[in-house]
Design an enzyme around this catalytic site. Sequence first.
Site, mmCIF file in Angstrom:
data_model
loop_
_atom_site.group_PDB
_atom_site.id
_atom_site.type_symbol
_atom_site.label_atom_id
_atom_site.label_comp_id
_atom_site.label_asym_id
_atom_site.label_seq_id
_atom_site.Cartn_x
_atom_site.Cartn_y
_atom_site.Cartn_z
ATOM 1 N N SER A 141 0.849 -1.193 0.000
ATOM 2 C CA SER A 141 0.000 0.000 0.000
ATOM 3 C C SER A 141 0.883 1.240 0.000
ATOM 4 C CB SER A 141 -0.883 0.000 1.255
ATOM 5 O OG SER A 141 -1.537 1.239 1.425
ATOM 6 N N TYR A 197 -2.699 0.304 10.281
ATOM 7 C CA TYR A 197 -2.559 -0.092 8.887
ATOM 8 C C TYR A 197 -1.216 0.383 8.327
ATOM 9 C CZ TYR A 197 -3.959 -0.873 4.000
ATOM 10 O OH TYR A 197 -4.035 -1.313 2.697
#
Length: 249
Positions: free
Chosen positions: A139, A152
């Site tokens: 990501s 995250y």
Amino acid sequence: MSLKDKVVLVTGASRGIGAATARAFADAGAKVALVARSSAEIDALAAEIGSNAIAITCDVASFADVDATIAKVEKAFGPLDVFVGNAGLLDPISHLAEADPETWGKTIDVNLKGVFNGMRAAMPGMIERGSGTIITVSSGAAHGPVEAWSSYCSSKAGAFMLTRCADKEAREKGLRIMGLSPGTVATDMQRDIKASGINPVSQLEWSDHIPPEWPAKTLVWMCTPDADEFCGTDVSLREDSIRKRVGLV
């Protein structure tokens, strides 16, 4: 490299990028293991794909589970050629000072320890055979902070470093290890992000997100020699040059 009859394991295969990836590899002729914590979706998808698919329930946060899953896949299909670590969580979407510690830690267990568990279970056999590809769905959050996404971002940053470490240790032994940073994808995770109303990502419109078939097709491409230059780092699907090489534009 032809993917016909190659053995591919995809974690988080019940929906979104994982389900699209399983279909893409199956369409390329691979034998695909669909792995997720719950069985209903992966059972249905395996039935849809046919005899070249197997569904296995597994908690990637447990090394014993992942190790046993790979053993089941190899018993069914033969030695593992490709491991796609896609399983991931985003919770909690919360400012760090208010985050629930248990939920925060669960995301680390899945997104970081789960990546380690996959690599640790897959690498010995691949090293022994002198070949294999391990791809982690990364990501942009691995490389920059995002408000209210501390678990995250931290887990994805750690997973990126695992990719770099694994590549440093195993590239000369014949392994190809890299990550895919897909950008924002039209999945259920984006609905949760939108509902939170926190940070700029939540303000994006649904039409701003790419379809899950794009990262799925890119993951298949990453198993070919054309992607060898990206070993040890992330492929960014935000880049037009990558989209062109994959054939998305």
